[in-house]
Scaffold this motif. Structure first.
Motif, PDB file in Angstrom:
ATOM      1  N   THR A  92      -3.760  18.833  27.896  1.00  0.00           N
ATOM      2  CA  THR A  92      -4.359  17.985  26.864  1.00  0.00           C
ATOM      3  C   THR A  92      -5.366  17.017  27.475  1.00  0.00           C
ATOM      4  O   THR A  92      -5.077  16.381  28.483  1.00  0.00           O
ATOM      5  N   GLY A  93      -6.521  16.912  26.847  1.00  0.00           N
ATOM      6  CA  GLY A  93      -7.545  15.971  27.289  1.00  0.00           C
ATOM      7  C   GLY A  93      -8.073  15.177  26.112  1.00  0.00           C
ATOM      8  O   GLY A  93      -7.444  15.089  25.059  1.00  0.00           O
ATOM      9  N   ILE A  94      -9.231  14.565  26.269  1.00  0.00           N
ATOM     10  CA  ILE A  94      -9.852  13.753  25.223  1.00  0.00           C
ATOM     11  C   ILE A  94     -11.285  14.227  25.024  1.00  0.00           C
ATOM     12  O   ILE A  94     -12.004  14.499  25.989  1.00  0.00           O
ATOM     13  N   THR A  95     -11.695  14.343  23.768  1.00  0.00           N
ATOM     14  CA  THR A  95     -13.066  14.727  23.456  1.00  0.00           C
ATOM     15  C   THR A  95     -13.678  13.669  22.538  1.00  0.00           C
ATOM     16  O   THR A  95     -12.961  12.996  21.792  1.00  0.00           O
ATOM     17  N   ALA A  96     -14.985  13.479  22.627  1.00  0.00           N
ATOM     18  CA  ALA A  96     -15.672  12.441  21.846  1.00  0.00           C
ATOM     19  C   ALA A  96     -16.788  13.070  21.022  1.00  0.00           C
ATOM     20  O   ALA A  96     -17.471  14.003  21.469  1.00  0.00           O
ATOM     21  N   SER A  97     -16.987  12.567  19.781  1.00  0.00           N
ATOM     22  CA  SER A  97     -18.086  13.021  18.950  1.00  0.00           C
ATOM     23  C   SER A  97     -19.372  12.292  19.356  1.00  0.00           C
ATOM     24  O   SER A  97     -19.322  11.252  20.003  1.00  0.00           O
ATOM     25  N   TYR A  98     -20.526  12.826  18.965  1.00  0.00           N
ATOM     26  CA  TYR A  98     -21.791  12.159  19.255  1.00  0.00           C
ATOM     27  C   TYR A  98     -22.754  12.394  18.085  1.00  0.00           C
ATOM     28  O   TYR A  98     -22.607  13.345  17.320  1.00  0.00           O
ATOM     29  N   ALA A  99     -23.727  11.453  17.914  1.00  0.00           N
ATOM     30  CA  ALA A  99     -24.658  11.494  16.774  1.00  0.00           C
ATOM     31  C   ALA A  99     -26.045  11.935  17.243  1.00  0.00           C
ATOM     32  O   ALA A  99     -26.496  11.568  18.339  1.00  0.00           O
ATOM     33  N   LEU A 100     -26.724  12.710  16.393  1.00  0.00           N
ATOM     34  CA  LEU A 100     -28.085  13.165  16.648  1.00  0.00           C
ATOM     35  C   LEU A 100     -29.017  12.596  15.579  1.00  0.00           C
ATOM     36  O   LEU A 100     -28.619  12.413  14.417  1.00  0.00           O
ATOM     37  N   CYS A 101     -30.255  12.296  15.948  1.00  0.00           N
ATOM     38  CA  CYS A 101     -31.267  11.852  14.988  1.00  0.00           C
ATOM     39  C   CYS A 101     -32.001  13.087  14.471  1.00  0.00           C
ATOM     40  O   CYS A 101     -32.543  13.871  15.266  1.00  0.00           O
ATOM     41  N   VAL A 102     -32.003  13.281  13.133  1.00  0.00           N
ATOM     42  CA  VAL A 102     -32.652  14.451  12.548  1.00  0.00           C
ATOM     43  C   VAL A 102     -33.638  14.014  11.462  1.00  0.00           C
ATOM     44  O   VAL A 102     -33.496  12.957  10.840  1.00  0.00           O
ATOM     45  N   ARG A 103     -34.660  14.816  11.253  1.00  0.00           N
ATOM     46  CA  ARG A 103     -35.640  14.585  10.197  1.00  0.00           C
ATOM     47  C   ARG A 103     -35.066  15.080   8.869  1.00  0.00           C
ATOM     48  O   ARG A 103     -34.035  15.766   8.840  1.00  0.00           O
ATOM     49  N   TYR A 104     -35.741  14.733   7.754  1.00  0.00           N
ATOM     50  CA  TYR A 104     -35.218  15.061   6.431  1.00  0.00           C
ATOM     51  C   TYR A 104     -34.984  16.563   6.262  1.00  0.00           C
ATOM     52  O   TYR A 104     -34.116  16.994   5.508  1.00  0.00           O
ATOM     53  N   ASP A 105     -35.763  17.400   7.016  1.00  0.00           N
ATOM     54  CA  ASP A 105     -35.606  18.839   6.869  1.00  0.00           C
ATOM     55  C   ASP A 105     -34.596  19.423   7.857  1.00  0.00           C
ATOM     56  O   ASP A 105     -34.489  20.630   8.007  1.00  0.00           O
ATOM     57  N   GLY A 106     -33.843  18.541   8.594  1.00  0.00           N
ATOM     58  CA  GLY A 106     -32.811  18.995   9.511  1.00  0.00           C
ATOM     59  C   GLY A 106     -33.255  19.210  10.926  1.00  0.00           C
ATOM     60  O   GLY A 106     -32.436  19.549  11.792  1.00  0.00           O
ATOM     61  N   THR A 107     -34.536  18.997  11.218  1.00  0.00           N
ATOM     62  CA  THR A 107     -35.029  19.187  12.581  1.00  0.00           C
ATOM     63  C   THR A 107     -34.605  18.022  13.477  1.00  0.00           C
ATOM     64  O   THR A 107     -34.765  16.854  13.093  1.00  0.00           O
ATOM     65  N   GLU A 108     -34.058  18.330  14.660  1.00  0.00           N
ATOM     66  CA  GLU A 108     -33.627  17.287  15.594  1.00  0.00           C
ATOM     67  C   GLU A 108     -34.843  16.637  16.245  1.00  0.00           C
ATOM     68  O   GLU A 108     -35.751  17.340  16.711  1.00  0.00           O
ATOM     69  N   VAL A 109     -34.879  15.287  16.238  1.00  0.00           N
ATOM     70  CA  VAL A 109     -35.987  14.544  16.841  1.00  0.00           C
ATOM     71  C   VAL A 109     -35.421  13.523  17.806  1.00  0.00           C
ATOM     72  O   VAL A 109     -34.209  13.367  17.967  1.00  0.00           O
ATOM     73  N   ASP A 110     -36.307  12.804  18.476  1.00  0.00           N
ATOM     74  CA  ASP A 110     -35.890  11.790  19.446  1.00  0.00           C
ATOM     75  C   ASP A 110     -35.106  10.678  18.753  1.00  0.00           C
ATOM     76  O   ASP A 110     -35.386  10.317  17.590  1.00  0.00           O
ATOM     77  N   ASP A 111     -34.132  10.089  19.447  1.00  0.00           N
ATOM     78  CA  ASP A 111     -33.279   9.041  18.874  1.00  0.00           C
ATOM     79  C   ASP A 111     -34.073   7.820  18.426  1.00  0.00           C
ATOM     80  O   ASP A 111     -33.629   7.061  17.561  1.00  0.00           O
ATOM     81  N   SER A 112     -35.258   7.594  19.001  1.00  0.00           N
ATOM     82  CA  SER A 112     -36.041   6.397  18.668  1.00  0.00           C
ATOM     83  C   SER A 112     -36.527   6.401  17.222  1.00  0.00           C
ATOM     84  O   SER A 112     -36.889   5.365  16.676  1.00  0.00           O
ATOM     85  N   TYR A 113     -36.539   7.572  16.547  1.00  0.00           N
ATOM     86  CA  TYR A 113     -36.977   7.640  15.168  1.00  0.00           C
ATOM     87  C   TYR A 113     -35.951   7.066  14.202  1.00  0.00           C
ATOM     88  O   TYR A 113     -36.255   6.704  13.081  1.00  0.00           O
ATOM     89  N   CYS A 114     -34.660   7.022  14.638  1.00  0.00           N
ATOM     90  CA  CYS A 114     -33.582   6.533  13.771  1.00  0.00           C
ATOM     91  C   CYS A 114     -33.254   5.087  14.102  1.00  0.00           C
ATOM     92  O   CYS A 114     -33.501   4.607  15.225  1.00  0.00           O
ATOM     93  N   ASP A 115     -32.675   4.403  13.144  1.00  0.00           N
ATOM     94  CA  ASP A 115     -32.295   2.995  13.297  1.00  0.00           C
ATOM     95  C   ASP A 115     -31.058   2.906  14.190  1.00  0.00           C
ATOM     96  O   ASP A 115     -29.979   3.407  13.833  1.00  0.00           O
ATOM     97  N   SER A 116     -31.217   2.280  15.340  1.00  0.00           N
ATOM     98  CA  SER A 116     -30.101   2.202  16.292  1.00  0.00           C
ATOM     99  C   SER A 116     -28.937   1.389  15.758  1.00  0.00           C
ATOM    100  O   SER A 116     -27.784   1.571  16.177  1.00  0.00           O
ATOM    101  N   LEU A 117     -29.213   0.470  14.829  1.00  0.00           N
ATOM    102  CA  LEU A 117     -28.143  -0.373  14.280  1.00  0.00           C
ATOM    103  C   LEU A 117     -27.215   0.413  13.371  1.00  0.00           C
ATOM    104  O   LEU A 117     -26.063   0.021  13.158  1.00  0.00           O
ATOM    105  N   THR A 118     -27.688   1.495  12.823  1.00  0.00           N
ATOM    106  CA  THR A 118     -26.856   2.285  11.908  1.00  0.00           C
ATOM    107  C   THR A 118     -26.256   3.513  12.581  1.00  0.00           C
ATOM    108  O   THR A 118     -25.659   4.343  11.902  1.00  0.00           O
ATOM    109  N   ARG A 119     -26.421   3.613  13.903  1.00  0.00           N
ATOM    110  CA  ARG A 119     -25.885   4.783  14.604  1.00  0.00           C
ATOM    111  C   ARG A 119     -24.352   4.780  14.527  1.00  0.00           C
ATOM    112  O   ARG A 119     -23.707   3.791  14.856  1.00  0.00           O
TER     113      ARG A 119
END
Length: 468
Positions: A92-119
């Motif tokens: 048994t180990g531990i796993t962590a989830s992570y968030a990606l910044c995506v555009r309205y059409d689902g395309t993954e973009v750089d994290d700087s495009y999203c609001d860091s306060l709402t991550r």
């Protein structure tokens, strides 16, 4: 046509769009005739340019041609993706989830495009890796069994398996063997300096005393070389006084077995043993032989004439070599179904069975031992070793089974001179509190997460994340 040009010249915003249109679709504008038609064609072509731009680039320079229902705030958003790989490759180990910044059409973009306060904050969950394979673990080698000459060293070899994080357990050897893991050797030959003469002693004999009295026990003492070469001042004693066994020995008998035949031939047998008051079976010599119950009775008919009834042979009076064994022979019969013992004269004296016979035990070989070595540890539990040899007369037996293996003395024993200190040492100076250079965090331990969830109190993580 001039009116159309005049309207376009007075619209700066439309000039910018015409510039773009000139690059992308200039041939479409040249064929318009009316003011209204020209303006409509331009808007259509701008929307087509915007659609091309959206499909082939991540640029957000164009703000026309978009779905009017999508606001600027909805252009980019955080999306919680899958979990990271498990921190443990097994158990048994531990796993962590992570968030990606995506555009309205689902395309993954750089994290700087999203609001860091709402991550979203990462979440942690336990995960199960594949089953941990077993492995062999070995202790350090013991001291050599001999302080001189050729001896043997031992070590403990055990099969271990990680059952869960922090729970490393010893398991049956068959588990390692089933995984085709070669078991390391648990003994090896060791060589010391050339041996000089040393004393060797056999085991003590039984005490000669009967119950409630004192007697003498003896043993053989020999020199590993010529007797004159051994130090006579350190020669072990050959005899000493001893206490006889407690007077709690008694004969016990089982139930009778079935009759084996007719009168004169039929016999009933039962087991007769010498036991202590606690029920432990003892050697027959420790019970009074004159009080030994009969183990064999005649049987067959209700009335059976007197005849010779042989009892079981007693043990040989020699522990090795040639000796003599005895048995009891009684003249007995049955009277109305009841056992009755008659005088010897009532039986035929010419065919009385033998009451003694010769017997031979294994050759007179004896185990001899040297003195115990020093304890392998100055504190805590250690090991002492000694030599164990088999002699047949004056000859050392190195092969075969001349000596009784069930009587072989132990060649090693545990020892403890004193307990090891349990208190923590005095506080070290600040300079010495630096992390040991050899201490490295295990890559699979996910030490950053261990610190966050406060698992450092557990010994496994305290060792695996020693640097952190």
């Amino acid at each position: 046509m001039s009116a159309s040009h005049t309207e376009l010249d007075t619209d700066p915003q439309l000039e910018m769009r015409l510039d773009v249109l000139t690059v992308a679709e200039t041939h479409s504008v040249a064929h318009t005739d009316t003011q209204t038609g020209t303006h409509t064609a331009i808007l259509v072509q701008l929307q087509e340019v915007s659609a091309v731009q959206a499909a082939n680039t991540e640029s957000n320079d164009f703000d026309v041609g978009l779905d009017p229902d999508i606001s600027l705030a909805d252009m980019y958003r955080w999306k919680v993706s899958a979990y990271a790989p498990c921190s443990s490759t097994c158990t048994t180990g531990i796993t962590a989830s992570y968030a990606l910044c995506v555009r309205y059409d689902g395309t993954e973009v750089d994290d700087s495009y999203c609001d860091s306060l709402t991550r979203p904050e990462p979440t942690h969950e336990f995960c199960t890796g594949k089953e941990c394979p077993p492995r062999w673990e070995t202790s350090g080698w013991s001291e050599c069994s001999r302080t001189c000459g050729e001896g043997v060293q031992y070590r403990t070899v055990r099969c271990w398996k990680m059952l869960s994080p922090g729970l490393d357990s010893s398991v049956y050897d068959s588990l390692c063997l089933s995984h085709d893991l070669h078991k390391p050797a648990n003994r090896k030959i060791c060589l010391g300096q050339s041996c000089g003469p040393q004393w060797e002693v056999s085991q003590w004999s039984e005490c000669s005393a009967r119950c409630g009295s004192r007697g003498v026990r003896s043993r053989e003492v020999r020199c590993s070389m010529e007797m004159r070469l051994c130090n006579m001042s350190s020669q072990p004693i050959e005899s000493q006084e001893c206490e006889g066994p407690p007077c709690d020995r008694r004969w016990t008998a089982s139930d009778w077995g079935p009759c084996s035949g007719v009168c004169g031939e039929g016999r009933m047998v039962r087991a007769v043993m010498c036991r202590s008051s606690s029920g432990i079976v003892m050697s027959e010599e420790q019970c009074d032989q004159s009080l030994r119950p009969l183990a064999i009775y005649p049987c067959g008919d209700r009335d059976c004439a007197p005849h010779w009834v042989e009892q079981e042979w007693q043990q040989c009076n020699a522990t090795c070599g040639r000796g003599v064994r005895q048995r009891q022979v009684v003249c007995a019969g049955l009277d109305t179904g009841v056992f009755k013992e008659f005088p010897d004269s009532s039986c035929d004296q010419t065919n009385k069975p033998e009451i003694s016979s010769s017997c031979f035990k294994r050759p007179c070989s004896k185990w001899f031992t040297t003195s115990w070595s020093q304890c392998s540890k100055t504190c805590g539990s250690g090991i002492q070793v000694r030599e164990v040899k088999c002699y047949q007369g004056e000859e050392l037996v190195t092969r075969g089974h001349s000596c009784d293996s069930t009587l072989k003395p132990e060649a090693r024993q545990s020892c403890q001179i004193q307990s090891c200190p349990t208190e923590a040492p005095a506080a070290a100076p600040a300079a010495s509190l630096a992390v040991d250079d050899s201490c490295q965090d295990k890559p699979t331990a996910n030490c950053a997460l261990v610190l966050k969830v406060k698992l450092c109190s557990h010994w496994y993580y305290r060792k695996a994340c020693c640097q952190s």
